[in-house]
Motif scaffolding. Structure first.
Motif, PDB file in Angstrom:
ATOM      1  N   ALA A 152       0.851  -1.187   0.000  1.00 57.87           N
ATOM      2  CA  ALA A 152       0.000   0.000   0.000  1.00 57.87           C
ATOM      3  C   ALA A 152       0.891   1.242   0.000  1.00 57.87           C
ATOM      4  O   ALA A 152       2.055   1.184   0.413  1.00 57.87           O
ATOM      5  N   PRO A 153       0.374   2.388  -0.465  1.00 57.79           N
ATOM      6  CA  PRO A 153       1.184   3.603  -0.517  1.00 57.79           C
ATOM      7  C   PRO A 153       1.855   3.959   0.805  1.00 57.79           C
ATOM      8  O   PRO A 153       2.943   4.533   0.817  1.00 57.79           O
ATOM      9  N   ASP A 154       1.221   3.639   1.935  1.00 59.91           N
ATOM     10  CA  ASP A 154       1.819   3.963   3.231  1.00 59.91           C
ATOM     11  C   ASP A 154       2.825   2.904   3.697  1.00 59.91           C
ATOM     12  O   ASP A 154       3.442   3.039   4.757  1.00 59.91           O
ATOM     13  N   GLY A 155       2.981   1.838   2.884  1.00 61.33           N
ATOM     14  CA  GLY A 155       3.947   0.806   3.222  1.00 61.33           C
ATOM     15  C   GLY A 155       3.500  -0.140   4.304  1.00 61.33           C
ATOM     16  O   GLY A 155       4.259  -1.015   4.724  1.00 61.33           O
ATOM     17  N   GLU A 156       2.278   0.020   4.787  1.00 61.57           N
ATOM     18  CA  GLU A 156       1.778  -0.823   5.869  1.00 61.57           C
ATOM     19  C   GLU A 156       0.913  -1.954   5.311  1.00 61.57           C
ATOM     20  O   GLU A 156       0.472  -1.923   4.170  1.00 61.57           O
ATOM     21  N   GLY A 157       0.647  -2.945   6.167  1.00 58.58           N
ATOM     22  CA  GLY A 157      -0.253  -4.029   5.793  1.00 58.58           C
ATOM     23  C   GLY A 157       0.435  -5.102   4.976  1.00 58.58           C
ATOM     24  O   GLY A 157       1.632  -5.049   4.702  1.00 58.58           O
ATOM     25  N   GLU A 158      -0.352  -6.095   4.587  1.00 57.80           N
ATOM     26  CA  GLU A 158       0.175  -7.206   3.813  1.00 57.80           C
ATOM     27  C   GLU A 158       0.365  -6.809   2.354  1.00 57.80           C
ATOM     28  O   GLU A 158      -0.138  -5.781   1.891  1.00 57.80           O
ATOM     29  N   GLY A 159       1.112  -7.650   1.640  1.00 61.33           N
ATOM     30  CA  GLY A 159       1.348  -7.382   0.231  1.00 61.33           C
ATOM     31  C   GLY A 159       0.056  -7.428  -0.564  1.00 61.33           C
ATOM     32  O   GLY A 159      -0.893  -8.132  -0.216  1.00 61.33           O
ATOM     33  N   GLN A 160       0.026  -6.656  -1.637  1.00 62.17           N
ATOM     34  CA  GLN A 160      -1.133  -6.606  -2.517  1.00 62.17           C
ATOM     35  C   GLN A 160      -0.732  -7.041  -3.916  1.00 62.17           C
ATOM     36  O   GLN A 160       0.436  -6.955  -4.292  1.00 62.17           O
ATOM     37  N   VAL A 161      -1.714  -7.519  -4.680  1.00 63.16           N
ATOM     38  CA  VAL A 161      -1.456  -7.868  -6.068  1.00 63.16           C
ATOM     39  C   VAL A 161      -1.432  -6.589  -6.890  1.00 63.16           C
ATOM     40  O   VAL A 161      -2.417  -5.846  -6.947  1.00 63.16           O
ATOM     41  N   HIS A 162      -0.309  -6.333  -7.508  1.00 65.81           N
ATOM     42  CA  HIS A 162      -0.166  -5.207  -8.418  1.00 65.81           C
ATOM     43  C   HIS A 162      -0.021  -5.738  -9.838  1.00 65.81           C
ATOM     44  O   HIS A 162       0.290  -6.913 -10.050  1.00 65.81           O
ATOM     45  N   ILE A 163      -0.222  -4.863 -10.795  1.00 62.96           N
ATOM     46  CA  ILE A 163      -0.009  -5.223 -12.192  1.00 62.96           C
ATOM     47  C   ILE A 163       0.756  -4.114 -12.874  1.00 62.96           C
ATOM     48  O   ILE A 163       0.554  -2.930 -12.590  1.00 62.96           O
ATOM     49  N   LEU A 189      -6.510 -15.758 -12.335  1.00 64.57           N
ATOM     50  CA  LEU A 189      -6.039 -14.831 -11.310  1.00 64.57           C
ATOM     51  C   LEU A 189      -5.791 -15.554  -9.988  1.00 64.57           C
ATOM     52  O   LEU A 189      -4.824 -15.235  -9.271  1.00 64.57           O
ATOM     53  N   GLU A 190      -6.628 -16.516  -9.663  1.00 63.85           N
ATOM     54  CA  GLU A 190      -6.413 -17.271  -8.431  1.00 63.85           C
ATOM     55  C   GLU A 190      -5.081 -18.020  -8.477  1.00 63.85           C
ATOM     56  O   GLU A 190      -4.357 -18.095  -7.475  1.00 63.85           O
ATOM     57  N   ASP A 191      -4.754 -18.576  -9.648  1.00 54.61           N
ATOM     58  CA  ASP A 191      -3.479 -19.270  -9.802  1.00 54.61           C
ATOM     59  C   ASP A 191      -2.318 -18.287  -9.700  1.00 54.61           C
ATOM     60  O   ASP A 191      -1.292 -18.578  -9.068  1.00 54.61           O
ATOM     61  N   ILE A 192      -2.458 -17.111 -10.306  1.00 48.77           N
ATOM     62  CA  ILE A 192      -1.419 -16.087 -10.219  1.00 48.77           C
ATOM     63  C   ILE A 192      -1.213 -15.656  -8.769  1.00 48.77           C
ATOM     64  O   ILE A 192      -0.073 -15.504  -8.302  1.00 48.77           O
ATOM     65  N   THR A 193      -2.296 -15.471  -8.036  1.00 47.33           N
ATOM     66  CA  THR A 193      -2.206 -15.056  -6.637  1.00 47.33           C
ATOM     67  C   THR A 193      -1.455 -16.091  -5.805  1.00 47.33           C
ATOM     68  O   THR A 193      -0.624 -15.743  -4.958  1.00 47.33           O
ATOM     69  N   ARG A 194      -1.728 -17.362  -6.056  1.00 48.15           N
ATOM     70  CA  ARG A 194      -1.024 -18.429  -5.343  1.00 48.15           C
ATOM     71  C   ARG A 194       0.472 -18.390  -5.665  1.00 48.15           C
ATOM     72  O   ARG A 194       1.317 -18.501  -4.759  1.00 48.15           O
ATOM     73  N   LYS A 195       0.795 -18.208  -6.933  1.00 46.96           N
ATOM     74  CA  LYS A 195       2.210 -18.171  -7.335  1.00 46.96           C
ATOM     75  C   LYS A 195       2.912 -16.931  -6.781  1.00 46.96           C
ATOM     76  O   LYS A 195       4.074 -17.000  -6.373  1.00 46.96           O
ATOM     77  N   LEU A 196       2.225 -15.812  -6.761  1.00 49.67           N
ATOM     78  CA  LEU A 196       2.812 -14.606  -6.176  1.00 49.67           C
ATOM     79  C   LEU A 196       3.128 -14.824  -4.702  1.00 49.67           C
ATOM     80  O   LEU A 196       4.183 -14.407  -4.217  1.00 49.67           O
TER      81      LEU A 196
END
Length: 239
Positions: free
Chosen positions: A99-110, A137-144
């Protein structure tokens, strides 16, 4: 030019991605970053080598696809001639971001500037007509997730290699049937002789820390250099 965005249905509801292999989608790299957790899958197809970053002095592992920049000997038109593609390749054009504030868990970006992002209406949908994640997308999320966790954990693996001085530089000569010779330089590999001389306590520590298996996988992968030479030779003979 890169254009990283947080993946969301509001902005990317109709997004499609090209999933087949192609030079135009950036698949001509001679190597790809890999993490120790995928060494077992990688060693079935590719040589695993290590490269030291000149600035930081830290090592990374790579799956080797060719012997010179821009050469992927597993790429045949729109076909990737191996059953496994390293995670860092398979997840493109997606990545883990914060997230822009650098907090929280990772997010899926593109990366909307990546050539795999379709602008023609062709390709695989990321969201379905109801705004839900597609199986793609679910498979991509797992791989990420696997790539992110693997990268976070890899520091301990490289620390262990350094502790026992298990990496050594090597040069590999690539003689071809047409008489030409290529040299692979600038990489490191596991020093098998040093591994053999480790005592039981050291081997036990490596095993307990779950580093011994990826070390063995990296060693086993070296036999794939022979296949890579054969691919190079066939390519040169085809012209």
């Amino acid at each position: 030019m890169s254009n990283h965005q947080i993946l969301n249905t509001a902005d990317h509801a109709e997004l499609r991605v090209h999933t087949h292999a192609s030079a135009e989608f950036g698949d001509t790299a001679m190597a790809a970053l890999i993490v120790p957790e995928e060494f077992r899958q990688v060693q079935a197809h590719y040589p695993i080598v290590f490269r030291r970053d000149a600035a930081s002095g830290k090592f990374v592992a790579l799956a080797l696809f060719g012997f010179e920049n821009g050469e992927n000997l597993f790429l045949d038109g729109d076909v990737w001639d191996a059953r496994y593609r390293p995670l860092s390749i398979a997840i493109q054009p997606f990545l883990v971001g914060r997230a822009p504030d650098g907090e929280g868990e990772g997010q899926v970006h593109i990366d909307m500037g990546h050539p795999r992002v379709s602008t023609s209406g062709e390709g695989t949908r990321v969201f379905d007509e109801h705004g839900q994640s597609t199986p793609f997308l679910e498979d991509i999320t797992r791989k990420l997730g696997a790539l992110h966790v693997g990268y976070q954990a890899s520091g301990d693996f490289y620390d262990a290699l350094a502790r026992y001085e298990l990496l050594e530089p090597f040069t590999f000569e690539v003689p071809l049937s047409n008489g030409s010779t290529h040299s692979l330089v600038g990489f490191h590999m596991i020093n098998e002789d040093k591994l053999r001389t480790l005592d039981g306590e050291a081997l036990g520590a490596l095993h307990a820390e779950e580093h011994l298996m990826p070390i063995f996988m990296a060693l086993a992968s070296v036999s794939n250099l022979t296949d890579l030479v054969a691919r190079k030779d066939a390519k040169e003979n085809r012209g």
